[in-house]
Each structure stands twice: as structure tokens, then as C-alpha cells.
Scaffold this motif. Structure first.
Motif, short mmCIF file in Angstrom:
data_model
loop_
_atom_site.label_atom_id
_atom_site.label_comp_id
_atom_site.label_asym_id
_atom_site.label_seq_id
_atom_site.Cartn_x
_atom_site.Cartn_y
_atom_site.Cartn_z
N HIS A 237 -15.48 21.92 10.07
CA HIS A 237 -14.99 21.41 11.35
C HIS A 237 -15.89 20.28 11.85
CE1 HIS A 237 -14.03 21.39 15.69
NE2 HIS A 237 -12.84 21.77 15.30
N LYS B 260 -10.42 29.19 20.28
CA LYS B 260 -10.45 27.77 19.90
C LYS B 260 -9.08 27.36 19.36
CE LYS B 260 -13.43 24.47 17.53
NZ LYS B 260 -13.96 23.91 18.78
N ARG C 266 -16.88 27.63 20.30
CA ARG C 266 -16.17 28.90 20.16
C ARG C 266 -15.62 29.03 18.74
NH1 ARG C 266 -11.86 29.87 24.87
NH2 ARG C 266 -10.97 27.94 24.08
N LYS C 267 -15.42 30.27 18.34
CA LYS C 267 -14.71 30.57 17.11
C LYS C 267 -13.20 30.60 17.40
CE LYS C 267 -18.36 33.37 14.98
NZ LYS C 267 -18.68 34.69 14.39
N TYR C 268 -12.41 30.53 16.36
CA TYR C 268 -10.96 30.60 16.55
C TYR C 268 -10.56 31.96 17.13
CZ TYR C 268 -10.55 26.18 14.17
OH TYR C 268 -10.66 24.85 13.86
N SER C 269 -11.31 32.99 16.80
CA SER C 269 -11.03 34.32 17.36
C SER C 269 -11.33 34.39 18.85
CB SER C 269 -11.85 35.39 16.62
OG SER C 269 -13.24 35.12 16.73
N ASP C 270 -12.13 33.43 19.34
CA ASP C 270 -12.46 33.37 20.77
C ASP C 270 -11.46 32.53 21.55
OD1 ASP C 270 -14.80 34.86 20.35
OD2 ASP C 270 -15.92 33.05 19.84
N ARG D 76 -24.56 25.26 19.48
CA ARG D 76 -24.27 26.44 18.68
C ARG D 76 -23.87 26.00 17.27
NH1 ARG D 76 -19.75 31.28 19.58
NH2 ARG D 76 -20.47 32.54 17.81
N LEU E 255 -21.84 26.39 14.07
CA LEU E 255 -20.61 27.06 13.66
C LEU E 255 -20.08 26.48 12.35
CD1 LEU E 255 -18.60 27.78 16.96
CD2 LEU E 255 -19.47 29.43 15.31
N TYR E 256 -18.88 25.93 12.39
CA TYR E 256 -18.17 25.58 11.16
C TYR E 256 -18.61 24.24 10.56
CZ TYR E 256 -15.10 29.10 13.20
OH TYR E 256 -14.59 30.24 13.76
N THR F 105 -6.87 22.45 15.23
CA THR F 105 -6.78 22.81 13.82
C THR F 105 -6.74 21.54 12.95
OG1 THR F 105 -4.35 22.77 13.73
CG2 THR F 105 -5.40 24.81 14.50
N GLU G 283 -17.33 25.80 26.24
CA GLU G 283 -18.02 25.09 25.16
C GLU G 283 -18.94 23.99 25.69
OE1 GLU G 283 -15.55 25.50 21.09
OE2 GLU G 283 -14.91 23.85 22.35
#
Length: 235
Positions: free
Chosen positions: A136, A213, A207-211, A130, A132-133, A216, A97
Motif C-alpha cells: 500500500h 480502511k 488503519r487496517k482494512y478490518s478497522d 504506524r 502497516l502495509y 483499494t 489516521e
């Protein structure tokens, strides 16, 4: 001009980063313009991270610390700081990241003699970020604002990974938080010392959580508790 006689200790906490640990170490080696030591703390990873660190890339790192159980990022950073021998200590996450090509701008204010601490920021500067959320990102800004209200700093990114310190300063600060509470804890404690704190914009490849990360909303609630505790009490 950077001082090649300055030794930089790069502290890399690592938990389950088998896909990125070798890549980030290679980037550190490629981009660090200083004499450095790379200290990796494996936080009892249950993937192949420890195996990679102990075999495939052991010659690329200076020190490997292996935690006997999973304690958290704060604990790992603390162990890295204790083991560091450099003049300056920089914290680097083991994912991708954050980019070591930013080291020069992060370290130079300390080398030049006008900063004691430098924070990176994902929210200022013209570097690439990047997208993203939203929630977040908003959460990070809310935590930073809340922290600033108590610390009387005007940071834009308290939760950023990139934090750089004069070794003589950070080694004297007693840190307690084992998880992500490290970020608000160290911020509160340096604010109380009236240090010269600077901030520079850094690149951010989120990064995404699927990657993989890991942080929370629960860590956000814990951060609020830490902001209140470490700013209001001398601990």
C-alpha cells in the motif's frame, strides 16, 4: 505567530465512521488554534454516523451536509468547499489516521504569507507513523511519482488526506471527481496554476482494512487514469 483573526474551514467527509466521528470532532476542537468552522458531509452512511452527527454531537459542528446517496469522498469534499466561509480550507478525514495536532504546522505557511497550498506528508519528517502495509505504501509512492512526472512537482505524498488551501484559490477550481480521484485531480489543477505549494511531515496512525480502511487497488487504477487525464487536458 498565528493570526487569531484567520478563519479556518475544516471539511470532514464522513462515510460509516460511527466509531471515530465524535473522537475526531473532539480532537479538532481541542487542537485547532484558529477561529474555525467544522463542516461535516455525511455520504449517506448506513451505520450510526448520521444519527450521531444529527443528535449527539450536533452542537459541536458548524454545518452538516447529508448526501442523498453515496457519491464518494471527492463529491463530499466538493460540497464542503462550496459551503466553507473561512479564509483557509483544510481537509480532514473522519477516521483517526490523521491528527489535528498537526493543524498549526499545516496552516502556518499560508498564515505567514509564503504558501498558497500546503500538503501533509506521511513520508517525510520525524513525526510518528504506524507501520502497516508495504504494498500500500509502495503504491502511494508510485502514484505520487507518476503524478510528479506529469505535474512537474516534487511532492512526496500526493495521496495524503491533509491538503490545505487559501479559500480564494480552491473555490475557483472546478472539481469533478466524486471518489478518490479527487487527490490526483486537485494536484494536477493546482500545478497548472503556478501556485506556491509547500509540504510538511505529519503524524499518521494508519488503519487496517478490518478497522474500516476503504481505499483499494481499484482506486489506485482510477488514480492513474486521473493523473493522465487532468495533467494532459485542460479540464
Amino acid at each position: 505567530m498565528h493570526n487569531k483573526n484567520t478563519k479556518l474551514s475544516i471539511v470532514v467527509p464522513c462515510f460509516n465512521e460511527e466509531k471515530t466521528i465524535e473522537k475526531i470532532i473532539d480532537k479538532i476542537i481541542k487542537y485547532s488554534p484558529y477561529d474555525n468552522e467544522i463542516i461535516v458531509i455525511d455520504d449517506c452512511s448506513n451505520d450510526k454516523s448520521k444519527q450521531i452527527l444529527e443528535s449527539e454531537i450536533k452542537d459541536k459542528i458548524s454545518k452538516l451536509i447529508v448526501n442523498e446517496k453515496n457519491y464518494g469522498k471527492g463529491y463530499s469534499v466538493r460540497k464542503g468547499i462550496e459551503a466553507a466561509n473561512g479564509d483557509i480550507i483544510l481537509i480532514q478525514d473522519a477516521d483517526l489516521e490523521y491528527d489535528p495536532s498537526d493543524y498549526f504546522k499545516l496552516v502556518e505557511p499560508i498564515i505567514a504569507g509564503y504558501a498558497d497550498v500546503v500538503y501533509g506528508s506521511r513520508f517525510i519528517g520525524s513525526e510518528e507513523k504506524r507501520i502497516l502495509y508495504y504494498w500500500h505504501s509502495l503504491g502511494n509512492k508510485v502514484l505520487t511519482t507518476f503524478s510528479n512526472m506529469f505535474s512537474n512537482l516534487n511532492l512526496t505524498d500526493m495521496e495524503v488526506c491533509y491538503k490545505v488551501f487559501r479559500s480564494s484559490i480552491i473555490k475557483k477550481i472546478k472539481l469533478k471527481e466524486n471518489r478518490f480521484g479527487f487527490e490526483p485531480e486537485i494536484t494536477a489543477k493546482i500545478a497548472k496554476q503556478k501556485l506556491r505549494i509547500y509540504e510538511v511531515g505529519v503524524k499518521y496512525y494508519g488503519r487496517k482494512y478490518s478497522d474500516g480502511k476503504k481505499i483499494t487497488w481499484k482506486d489506485g487504477l482510477a488514480a492513474i487514469k486521473c493523473i493522465l487525464y487532468y495533467n494532459l487536458f485542460n479540464d
